[in-house]
Scaffold this motif. Structure first.
Motif, PDB file in Angstrom:
ATOM      1  N   GLY A   1      30.284  57.726  32.777  1.00  3.63           N
ATOM      2  CA  GLY A   1      31.170  56.810  33.482  1.00  3.63           C
ATOM      3  C   GLY A   1      30.459  55.840  34.404  1.00  3.63           C
ATOM      4  N   LYS A   2      29.125  55.757  34.340  1.00  4.93           N
ATOM      5  CA  LYS A   2      28.380  54.852  35.220  1.00  4.93           C
ATOM      6  C   LYS A   2      28.768  53.391  34.978  1.00  4.93           C
ATOM      7  N   SER A   3      28.671  52.978  33.716  1.00  3.75           N
ATOM      8  CA  SER A   3      28.963  51.576  33.407  1.00  3.75           C
ATOM      9  C   SER A   3      30.451  51.269  33.580  1.00  3.75           C
ATOM     10  N   THR A   4      31.298  52.251  33.333  1.00  2.00           N
ATOM     11  CA  THR A   4      32.734  52.040  33.527  1.00  2.00           C
ATOM     12  C   THR A   4      33.037  51.779  34.996  1.00  2.00           C
ATOM     13  N   THR A   5      32.331  52.488  35.876  1.00  3.72           N
ATOM     14  CA  THR A   5      32.505  52.237  37.305  1.00  3.72           C
ATOM     15  C   THR A   5      32.148  50.790  37.623  1.00  3.72           C
ATOM     16  N   ALA A   6      31.044  50.307  37.025  1.00  2.00           N
ATOM     17  CA  ALA A   6      30.652  48.915  37.249  1.00  2.00           C
ATOM     18  C   ALA A   6      31.734  47.972  36.749  1.00  2.00           C
ATOM     19  N   ARG A   7      32.311  48.287  35.589  1.00  2.00           N
ATOM     20  CA  ARG A   7      33.362  47.428  35.045  1.00  2.00           C
ATOM     21  C   ARG A   7      34.585  47.402  35.957  1.00  2.00           C
ATOM     22  N   CYS A   8      34.850  48.527  36.628  1.00  2.00           N
ATOM     23  CA  CYS A   8      35.979  48.561  37.563  1.00  2.00           C
ATOM     24  C   CYS A   8      35.686  47.688  38.779  1.00  2.00           C
ATOM     25  N   ILE A   9      34.466  47.783  39.298  1.00  4.53           N
ATOM     26  CA  ILE A   9      34.140  47.013  40.504  1.00  4.53           C
ATOM     27  C   ILE A   9      34.201  45.524  40.210  1.00  4.53           C
ATOM     28  N   THR A  10      33.682  45.115  39.044  1.00  8.73           N
ATOM     29  CA  THR A  10      33.713  43.691  38.726  1.00  8.73           C
ATOM     30  C   THR A  10      35.093  43.224  38.286  1.00  8.73           C
ATOM     31  N   GLY A  11      36.023  44.166  38.091  1.00 11.23           N
ATOM     32  CA  GLY A  11      37.392  43.774  37.750  1.00 11.23           C
ATOM     33  C   GLY A  11      37.614  43.604  36.260  1.00 11.23           C
TER      34      GLY A  11
ATOM     35  N   TYR B   1      39.972  40.944  37.639  1.00 13.62           N
ATOM     36  CA  TYR B   1      39.109  39.811  37.997  1.00 13.62           C
ATOM     37  C   TYR B   1      39.850  38.479  37.883  1.00 13.62           C
ATOM     38  N   ARG B   2      40.879  38.423  37.029  1.00 13.42           N
ATOM     39  CA  ARG B   2      41.606  37.168  36.853  1.00 13.42           C
ATOM     40  C   ARG B   2      42.391  36.797  38.105  1.00 13.42           C
ATOM     41  N   LYS B   3      42.639  37.805  38.958  1.00 17.24           N
ATOM     42  CA  LYS B   3      43.402  37.524  40.174  1.00 17.24           C
ATOM     43  C   LYS B   3      42.486  37.290  41.367  1.00 17.24           C
ATOM     44  N   ARG B   4      41.162  37.360  41.155  1.00 14.06           N
ATOM     45  CA  ARG B   4      40.246  37.165  42.275  1.00 14.06           C
ATOM     46  C   ARG B   4      39.944  35.680  42.447  1.00 14.06           C
ATOM     47  N   THR B   5      39.690  35.296  43.702  1.00 13.06           N
ATOM     48  CA  THR B   5      39.321  33.912  43.951  1.00 13.06           C
ATOM     49  C   THR B   5      37.869  33.715  43.534  1.00 13.06           C
ATOM     50  N   ARG B   6      37.480  32.453  43.414  1.00 14.18           N
ATOM     51  CA  ARG B   6      36.113  32.171  43.013  1.00 14.18           C
ATOM     52  C   ARG B   6      35.122  32.769  44.017  1.00 14.18           C
ATOM     53  N   ASP B   7      35.483  32.746  45.305  1.00 11.05           N
ATOM     54  CA  ASP B   7      34.584  33.291  46.312  1.00 11.05           C
ATOM     55  C   ASP B   7      34.449  34.813  46.169  1.00 11.05           C
ATOM     56  N   GLU B   8      35.561  35.452  45.821  1.00 12.14           N
ATOM     57  CA  GLU B   8      35.498  36.903  45.609  1.00 12.14           C
ATOM     58  C   GLU B   8      34.645  37.231  44.387  1.00 12.14           C
ATOM     59  N   LEU B   9      34.770  36.388  43.357  1.00 17.40           N
ATOM     60  CA  LEU B   9      33.972  36.608  42.150  1.00 17.40           C
ATOM     61  C   LEU B   9      32.487  36.412  42.445  1.00 17.40           C
ATOM     62  N   ARG B  10      32.204  35.422  43.272  1.00 20.26           N
ATOM     63  CA  ARG B  10      30.830  35.068  43.572  1.00 20.26           C
ATOM     64  C   ARG B  10      30.083  36.227  44.220  1.00 20.26           C
ATOM     65  N   GLN B  11      30.787  37.021  45.026  1.00 23.05           N
ATOM     66  CA  GLN B  11      30.140  38.036  45.841  1.00 23.05           C
ATOM     67  C   GLN B  11      29.570  39.208  45.038  1.00 23.05           C
ATOM     68  N   ALA B  12      30.100  39.448  43.867  1.00 21.54           N
ATOM     69  CA  ALA B  12      29.607  40.583  43.081  1.00 21.54           C
ATOM     70  C   ALA B  12      29.082  40.057  41.749  1.00 21.54           C
ATOM     71  N   GLN B  13      27.771  40.166  41.549  1.00 23.28           N
ATOM     72  CA  GLN B  13      27.158  39.700  40.310  1.00 23.28           C
ATOM     73  C   GLN B  13      26.575  40.883  39.547  1.00 23.28           C
ATOM     74  N   MET B  14      26.188  40.595  38.317  1.00 25.78           N
ATOM     75  CA  MET B  14      25.764  41.686  37.459  1.00 25.78           C
ATOM     76  C   MET B  14      24.483  41.313  36.714  1.00 25.78           C
ATOM     77  N   ILE B  15      23.589  42.284  36.553  1.00 26.60           N
ATOM     78  CA  ILE B  15      22.407  42.112  35.698  1.00 26.60           C
ATOM     79  C   ILE B  15      22.494  43.186  34.621  1.00 26.60           C
ATOM     80  N   TYR B  16      22.238  42.771  33.391  1.00 25.83           N
ATOM     81  CA  TYR B  16      22.518  43.659  32.265  1.00 25.83           C
ATOM     82  C   TYR B  16      21.273  44.350  31.732  1.00 25.83           C
TER      83      TYR B  16
END
Lengths: 329, 551
Positions: free
Chosen positions: B316-326, B346-361
């Protein structure tokens, strides 16, 4: 429920929905055809009253949707209607001894299915076998010859292929009849012989697609780790292709086979004309010429049904070739 | 062992690979000798030519590869002069192969036992029922569950570790003189790996089979091999007996490999008791379809700190990440950012909220658009989040490239395919930084990389954290990585958090039994590690078997 059954039921429902939509498209398109049956049959000098009377008798004066639902309702009950060409408009309409569209189409359709069946029985094993050999000896002379010759045959006009075959198999070496003389109650072997030349012509037309897809689907898999593993186990090359690659390559091959079979049912007018083969294609062309709308619509619906049914079968067979679905965890 | 007869003799091997229209050297003059019953470890980074050399020992080359010089003799037979048919009769019968990914190397269309008996039947070693009986016997020896029944399943019905053992059984089906093991445990979790290692080692000893064991993991090779040969870019670096090599490596490159795992960040002070965490995951439960895959997961990530989330695949590690990013809105629970709840979708988050959490794959290869130049890949989020255009955007991209230590003049106009794996991962980091986030999720970012390169990435991430005050959620299954950069650790199993706390506590007993199992399953450089562990715990109490007992 087994997931496979669920998927098959879903596909079946989707197929029926598609057929319903197609029926509407057909009805609309046929309505958009230029020309009018009443005008066509009565000629330029007909009085407006006479034309209106025929239109009324045939129900052509009804609104579009009303006519569509009446037609659809009849279709659902298996009533394809009465061919306009059978009606005698000069005297009374609706006489007792009328030939229905179903009566007209049935023998023609049986002939078409027979031709398609014979062609498929020759072409599918031939094309798949050729594709397997081409994959086994890929980039060899055999592979190139097989590719070029099938491509040449698919690129040539059908009538040209037909006449070439007639020249070699009927005229120079009189082995097969050049005219497909099929009559009511013909014995099976005679029918088979009469059908063979058209079937061979069509084989030349449909082989290329199926053969090339078989070859490509197999070669596509040859880089898979399990193929490498088979080679490293010392499995013989032919067995690697037939036992390790082919079982996993069926899905795309089946789809191309289905498309080609559908073509055999719906698109062989030229070959029928060349061999004077009494199939459904000729009937269809005649009906369009005569504005015989019930026949046109019925033919279109049969063609659409054939396409949908064959693609549905292809879908289901592709699903069945996937061991993950056949043997769930 | 030195008095034994020679089985494989490779002399002056040069190999070339086709690249566009030219042949590029892959192996540049390597000698290899293997005696009967001996296990040789072949190690090196990816691209070192280990697999290519291992396959060449079977007289086999992949498409687009050729042996340009040298000789290969197997038990006196010249494999390079042998016809395809002669080689086919040796392959599977006297020389066998165990591949890296068992899931890909078993044919999905056939049952395991049918694939197992294929080689004995093809080579006329035994009949069908005899081969099947022997297969079940081997399955039993390799400690597969339900050995009489498992062979009648299809590959997708069997787990990865079991498949790997079934493939080892398949390689053994004709009792070959030589088996090439090509990274057989690389794709497995540590607890599964240890079982497979124990099984392979037992069976190789029992049948006195010679083996070439290819891996990039030093600790693994230390358990398996009698001798080790180190390769670098197609050249041999050095070769020695395992103990000698571990205690006294001679070449600088070998020493650097040994030293990689020594990178360790100094411990940071604990966050203030009343500090508001940057990200706070509170009691989230999430489902794919009707199945709950996360159950009541809670943890906090504070400013400037790294939280490592560890666990095996499926935990469930990656699933947790998917939850945090929305991307996957949880069914129950709250995700707070700087103390304020975030919309779950994530569709309901503002651009600023989206900006704060990024992901590296994990796979930089697939996470970068292969048709876009580096400048565009990084420029896109710069423009999207900060609205910079033209010259300002260009300068910002240059600055970001500078931060990840790739000069813009040299790399800006390249395509991803013109970069190495480590460089691609750096671009992934720059793309995340382009949004100027406070928080970055790193999803197994080093697991596809070689150790030296991975260490470089870890150092870069640590430096960026210090400079920019970033918080990381670091998903990994590699406990060495955890040791080197984590401040706090969250251990997950089957969608639940089984233990969490500061790193120092996590690596000190007493542990939760599952954490203990994870820690004890990580191979160590000591060549006696596996032997001792088996002696101490017994074969029943390691790996998945032990994990299953816990449930």
């Amino acid at each position: 429920m087994n997931p496979v059954f669920k998927i098959i039921l879903q596909r079946l429902a989707l197929g029926l929905l598609t057929l319903l939509i197609v029926s509407f498209v057909i009805f609309t398109a046929v309505n958009l055809l230029p020309g009018d049956f009443a005008q066509a049959i009565l000629g330029q000098s007909a009085t407006p009253e006479a034309i209106a009377s025929i239109r009324r008798d045939l129900g052509l004066d009804q609104p579009f949707f009303a006519r569509y639902f009446v037609w659809l309702g009849d279709m659902l009950q298996g009533d394809l209607g009465v061919s306009y060409a059978q009606l005698n408009f000069q005297t009374n309409m609706g006489a007792a001894e009328l030939k229905t569209v179903a009566d007209q189409i049935a023998p023609r359709f049986a002939n078409t299915m027979f031709l398609a069946g014979v062609t498929a029985a020759i072409a599918v094993p031939f094309a798949v076998g050729l594709g397997v050999l081409a994959a086994l000896y890929r980039n060899s002379v055999f592979d190139k010859v097989a590719n070029i010759s099938t491509l040449t045959s698919i690129s040539s006009p059908e009538f040209f292929l037909a006449y070439i075959l007639v020249l070699f198999l009927a005229v120079l070496n009189p082995l097969l009849p050049s005219i497909a003389n099929i009559y009511q109650g013909i014995p099976f072997t005679d029918r088979l012989i009469a059908t063979l030349l058209p079937a061979l012509t069509l084989t030349l037309v449909v082989t290329a697609h199926m053969m090339r897809m078989t070859r490509a689907a197999i070669i596509n898999l040859l880089a898979s780790p399990y193929i490498e593993m088979a080679r490293l186990k010392g499995v013989k090359p032919l067995r690697i292709i037939t036992h390790h690659a082919l079982p996993n390559a069926w899905a795309p091959i089946i789809n191309v086979i289905a498309l080609n079979l559908a073509y055999l049912i719906t698109g062989v007018v030229v070959v029928e004309v060349v061999f004077n083969y009494p199939g459904i294609g000729q009937l269809f062309v005649d009906a369009v010429k005569n504005r015989d709308i019930p026949v046109v619509q019925a033919c279109c619906l049969i063609f659409a049904g054939a396409y949908i049914l064959l693609n549905l079968a292809a879908d289901i067979l592709s699903i069945l070739t996937n061991p993950r679905l056949r043997h769930p965890k | 062992m030195s008095d034994r007869a020679t089985l494989v003799e490779m002399r002056g091997i040069h190999m070339e690979g086709r690249s566009d229209e030219t042949w590029m050297p892959i192996i540049k003059g390597v000698d290899l000798t293997l005696k009967k019953g001996e296990v040789l470890g072949l190690i090196g980074e990816s691209g070192a030519g280990k697999s290519t050399l291992g396959l060449a020992a079977m007289g086999f080359t992949r498409d687009g590869v050729r042996i340009s010089q040298g000789s290969v003799h197997f038990d006196g037979i010249d494999l390079l002069a042998a016809s395809a048919e002669q080689k086919r009769q040796l392959l599977g019968k006297r020389i066998a192969y165990v591949a890296q990914s068992a899931a890909a190397s078993f044919n999905p269309a056939h049952k395991l036992i049918d694939q197992h008996s294929e080689a004995p039947l093809a080579h006329g070693v035994s009949g069908k029922s005899e081969a099947e009986q022997d297969g079940m016997e081997l399955y039993r020896k390799l400690r597969l569950p339900n050995p009489d029944e498992i062979g009648f399943r299809y590959p997708h019905q069997v787990s990865g570790g079991q498949l790997q053992r079934a493939m080892t059984a398949m390689a053994m089906s004709c009792r070959p003189d030589l088996i090439i093991f090509d990274e057989p445990t690389t794709a497995l979790d540590v607890t599964t790996q240890i079982e497979v290692l124990a099984a392979i080692r037992n069976i190789v000893e029992e049948f006195d089979t010679a083996a070439i064991y290819i891996t990039h993991d030093l600790a693994v090779v230390a358990q398996m091999a009698d001798r080790i040969k180190v390769l670098l870019k197609g050249d041999e670096v050095e070769e020695a007996e395992t103990r000698e090599m571990l205690s006294n490596p001679k070449e600088d490159y070998t020493k650097s490999l040994w030293a990689v795992r020594e990178f360790q960040r100094p411990a940071k002070a604990a966050p203030a008791v009343d500090a508001v965490p940057v990200v706070s995951v509170q009691g989230i439960t999430a489902a794919y379809g009707k199945m709950d895959v996360l159950k009541d997961v809670s943890f906090d990530i504070h400013a400037g700190r790294t939280v490592a989330v560890v666990g095996e695949s499926g935990s469930g590690k990656s699933t947790t990440a998917r939850c945090i990013t929305g991307l996957l809105p949880p069914r129950i629970g709250v995700i707070e950012f700087d103390g304020k709840p975030l919309p779950l979708d994530y569709r309901k988050r503002t651009r600023d909220e989206l900006r704060q959490a990024q992901m590296i794959y994990q796979m930089a290869d697939t996470a970068l658009n292969p048709r876009q130049r580096i400048r565009d890949i990084i420029g896109r989020p710069v423009e999207f989040y900060s609205g910079l255009k033209g010259r300002a955007k260009r300068e910002r991209v240059d600055e970001l490239l500078e931060q990840i230590e790739l000069p813009a003049a040299q790399f800006g106009d390249r395509l991803p395919s013109e970069l190495s794996g480590g460089q691609k991962q750096r671009i992934g980091i720059a793309r995340a930084l382009a949004a100027e986030p406070k928080f970055i999720i790193c999803d197994e970012v080093t697991s596809a990389l070689d150790q030296l390169v991975a260490e470089g990435i870890l150092r870069l991430l640590a430096r960026l954290q210090d400079e920019l005050g970033l918080s990381y959620m670091f998903i990994t299954h590699d406990l060495a990585t955890v040791r080197s950069i984590a401040d706090e650790v969250v251990v997950m199993k089957e969608g639940k958090v089984v233990e969490q706390g500061p790193k120092a506590e996590m690596f000190q007993p007493p542990h939760h039994p599952y954490t203990d199992l994870l820690l004890s399953s990580v191979p160590e450089m000591d060549p006696d590690w596996l032997t001792n562990l088996l002696a101490e715990r017994g074969v029943e109490n390691i790996g998945d078997a032990a994990s299953a007992q816990m449930d």
